[in-house]
Design a protein around this motif. Structure first.
Motif, PDB file in Angstrom:
ATOM      1  N   ARG A  87       0.799  -1.232   0.000  1.00 51.12           N
ATOM      2  CA  ARG A  87       0.000   0.000   0.000  1.00 51.12           C
ATOM      3  C   ARG A  87       0.833   1.285   0.000  1.00 51.12           C
ATOM      4  NH1 ARG A  87      -2.874   3.259  -1.678  1.00 51.12           N
ATOM      5  NH2 ARG A  87      -4.265   4.526  -0.506  1.00 51.12           N
ATOM      6  N   GLN A  88       1.712   1.451   0.980  1.00 50.46           N
ATOM      7  CA  GLN A  88       2.448   2.713   1.085  1.00 50.46           C
ATOM      8  C   GLN A  88       3.436   2.906  -0.060  1.00 50.46           C
ATOM      9  OE1 GLN A  88       3.836   4.220   4.703  1.00 50.46           O
ATOM     10  NE2 GLN A  88       2.056   3.569   5.874  1.00 50.46           N
ATOM     11  N   ARG A  90       3.154   1.591  -3.114  1.00 51.74           N
ATOM     12  CA  ARG A  90       2.360   1.859  -4.315  1.00 51.74           C
ATOM     13  C   ARG A  90       1.841   3.292  -4.311  1.00 51.74           C
ATOM     14  NH1 ARG A  90      -1.772  -1.670  -3.842  1.00 51.74           N
ATOM     15  NH2 ARG A  90      -3.108  -0.085  -2.934  1.00 51.74           N
ATOM     16  N   PHE A  91       1.442   3.785  -3.133  1.00 51.61           N
ATOM     17  CA  PHE A  91       0.943   5.154  -3.036  1.00 51.61           C
ATOM     18  C   PHE A  91       1.973   6.145  -3.572  1.00 51.61           C
ATOM     19  CE2 PHE A  91       0.543   9.207  -0.826  1.00 51.61           C
ATOM     20  CZ  PHE A  91      -0.756   9.549  -1.133  1.00 51.61           C
ATOM     21  N   PHE A  92       3.216   6.045  -3.096  1.00 55.09           N
ATOM     22  CA  PHE A  92       4.241   6.996  -3.530  1.00 55.09           C
ATOM     23  C   PHE A  92       4.803   6.668  -4.901  1.00 55.09           C
ATOM     24  CE2 PHE A  92       4.225   7.700   1.062  1.00 55.09           C
ATOM     25  CZ  PHE A  92       4.011   9.068   1.066  1.00 55.09           C
ATOM     26  N   GLY A  93       4.821   5.408  -5.253  1.00 53.65           N
ATOM     27  CA  GLY A  93       5.374   5.015  -6.542  1.00 53.65           C
ATOM     28  C   GLY A  93       4.447   5.263  -7.713  1.00 53.65           C
ATOM     29  N   MET A  94       3.132   5.317  -7.444  1.00 57.42           N
ATOM     30  CA  MET A  94       2.196   5.402  -8.559  1.00 57.42           C
ATOM     31  C   MET A  94       1.026   6.361  -8.290  1.00 57.42           C
ATOM     32  SD  MET A  94       0.457   2.182 -10.571  1.00 57.42           S
ATOM     33  CE  MET A  94      -0.130   1.412  -9.095  1.00 57.42           C
ATOM     34  N   GLU A  95       0.318   6.180  -7.196  1.00 55.70           N
ATOM     35  CA  GLU A  95      -0.942   6.898  -6.985  1.00 55.70           C
ATOM     36  C   GLU A  95      -0.751   8.390  -6.746  1.00 55.70           C
ATOM     37  OE1 GLU A  95      -2.725   4.744  -3.767  1.00 55.70           O
ATOM     38  OE2 GLU A  95      -2.761   2.880  -4.913  1.00 55.70           O
ATOM     39  N   HIS A  96       0.098   8.745  -5.794  1.00 52.21           N
ATOM     40  CA  HIS A  96       0.312  10.151  -5.446  1.00 52.21           C
ATOM     41  C   HIS A  96       0.807  10.950  -6.655  1.00 52.21           C
ATOM     42  CE1 HIS A  96       1.488  13.627  -3.045  1.00 52.21           C
ATOM     43  NE2 HIS A  96       2.732  13.513  -3.477  1.00 52.21           N
ATOM     44  N   TRP A 144      -1.668  12.755   4.298  1.00 50.59           N
ATOM     45  CA  TRP A 144      -1.933  13.454   5.556  1.00 50.59           C
ATOM     46  C   TRP A 144      -1.492  12.614   6.740  1.00 50.59           C
ATOM     47  CZ3 TRP A 144      -2.924  18.320   4.783  1.00 50.59           C
ATOM     48  CH2 TRP A 144      -3.590  18.716   3.613  1.00 50.59           C
ATOM     49  N   GLU A 145      -1.101  13.275   7.811  1.00 54.19           N
ATOM     50  CA  GLU A 145      -0.634  12.548   8.990  1.00 54.19           C
ATOM     51  C   GLU A 145      -1.758  11.754   9.659  1.00 54.19           C
ATOM     52  OE1 GLU A 145       0.691  14.886  12.412  1.00 54.19           O
ATOM     53  OE2 GLU A 145      -0.211  16.618  11.462  1.00 54.19           O
ATOM     54  N   PHE A 146      -2.990  12.100   9.409  1.00 50.16           N
ATOM     55  CA  PHE A 146      -4.125  11.395  10.007  1.00 50.16           C
ATOM     56  C   PHE A 146      -4.695  10.309   9.093  1.00 50.16           C
ATOM     57  CE2 PHE A 146      -5.472  15.425   8.105  1.00 50.16           C
ATOM     58  CZ  PHE A 146      -6.346  14.972   7.126  1.00 50.16           C
ATOM     59  N   SER A 147      -4.118  10.143   7.923  1.00 55.96           N
ATOM     60  CA  SER A 147      -4.629   9.160   6.967  1.00 55.96           C
ATOM     61  C   SER A 147      -4.329   7.734   7.423  1.00 55.96           C
ATOM     62  CB  SER A 147      -4.006   9.398   5.589  1.00 55.96           C
ATOM     63  OG  SER A 147      -4.375   8.353   4.715  1.00 55.96           O
ATOM     64  N   PRO A 148      -5.338   6.871   7.413  1.00 58.66           N
ATOM     65  CA  PRO A 148      -5.090   5.469   7.768  1.00 58.66           C
ATOM     66  C   PRO A 148      -4.399   4.705   6.620  1.00 58.66           C
ATOM     67  CG  PRO A 148      -7.391   5.780   7.194  1.00 58.66           C
ATOM     68  CD  PRO A 148      -6.747   7.144   7.150  1.00 58.66           C
ATOM     69  N   LEU A 149      -4.405   5.260   5.422  1.00 59.41           N
ATOM     70  CA  LEU A 149      -3.827   4.573   4.265  1.00 59.41           C
ATOM     71  C   LEU A 149      -2.316   4.744   4.190  1.00 59.41           C
ATOM     72  CD1 LEU A 149      -6.587   5.562   1.698  1.00 59.41           C
ATOM     73  CD2 LEU A 149      -6.377   3.429   2.983  1.00 59.41           C
ATOM     74  N   THR A 150      -1.879   5.968   4.255  1.00 59.60           N
ATOM     75  CA  THR A 150      -0.442   6.261   4.264  1.00 59.60           C
ATOM     76  C   THR A 150      -0.258   7.643   4.872  1.00 59.60           C
ATOM     77  OG1 THR A 150       1.561   6.406   2.932  1.00 59.60           O
ATOM     78  CG2 THR A 150      -0.448   7.138   1.886  1.00 59.60           C
ATOM     79  N   SER A 151       0.483   7.730   5.927  1.00 60.30           N
ATOM     80  CA  SER A 151       0.592   9.015   6.613  1.00 60.30           C
ATOM     81  C   SER A 151       2.033   9.487   6.670  1.00 60.30           C
ATOM     82  CB  SER A 151       0.019   8.913   8.023  1.00 60.30           C
ATOM     83  OG  SER A 151       0.801   8.054   8.815  1.00 60.30           O
ATOM     84  N   ARG A 152       2.159  10.790   6.613  1.00 63.44           N
ATOM     85  CA  ARG A 152       3.441  11.457   6.733  1.00 63.44           C
ATOM     86  C   ARG A 152       3.211  12.696   7.577  1.00 63.44           C
ATOM     87  NH1 ARG A 152       4.787   7.204   5.119  1.00 63.44           N
ATOM     88  NH2 ARG A 152       6.238   6.696   3.477  1.00 63.44           N
TER      89      ARG A 152
END
Length: 158
Positions: A87-88, A90-96, A144-152
């Motif tokens: 998930r995390q 893929r988020f940075f590698g593709m989705e974001h 977002w830091e509050f995101s349950p999917l991927t937070s920063r």
């Protein structure tokens, strides 16, 4: 050198997001107000359009730099078959990155289409639609830091 440049660009990218979100929100509020009051499109409005697009493009350049330098995206690219299921990564590698490019395209289309509008009302409407769409896409794609999917963190130190 990479030990210094990557954290710096990461911090800049994290900080600059707030500039982008503030300018984009100010632009949308201004366009909504001017459309509602039936006010003319002014040089200040054109300045807001340009400032919004340029600030987003600066963020995009910082993001492209991170994409090249990030160990997360490097792992994603080198181990795609495995990484696409994480998930995390893929988020940075593709989705974001994909969604932010789409948001930049929306801003660009809005700015360009509004130039050809025949009335002030139509110009503001076009800007509200395209810039609003860009804001929604960006907000949904920020880690977002509050995101349950991927937070920063909301802010990174230099």
């Amino acid at each position: 050198m990479m030990n210094y440049i990557y954290p710096f660009i990461l911090a800049m990218h994290s900080l600059w997001r707030w500039e982008v979100l503030i300018v984009l929100t100010i632009s949308l509020v201004n366009f909504f107000y001017k459309r509602k009051k039936e006010l003319p499109f002014s040089p200040t409005d054109q300045f807001l359009v340009k400032t919004t697009v340029i600030s987003f493009y600066i963020q995009l350049v910082l993001g492209f730099s991170l994409y090249v330098l990030s160990p997360i995206t490097q792992y994603f690219l080198q181990h795609f078959d495995e990484a696409v299921h994480l998930r995390q990564i893929r988020f940075f590698g593709m989705e974001h990155s994909s969604m932010m490019i789409i948001a930049a395209i929306c801003l660009t289309l809005g700015a360009l289409k509004s130039k050809n509008a025949d009335t002030n009302d139509r110009r503001f409407k076009i800007l509200l639609i395209w810039f609003g769409l860009a804001l929604l896409i960006a907000l949904s794609s920020i880690p977002w830091e509050f995101s349950p999917l991927t937070s920063r963190p909301s802010f990174r130190s230099f």
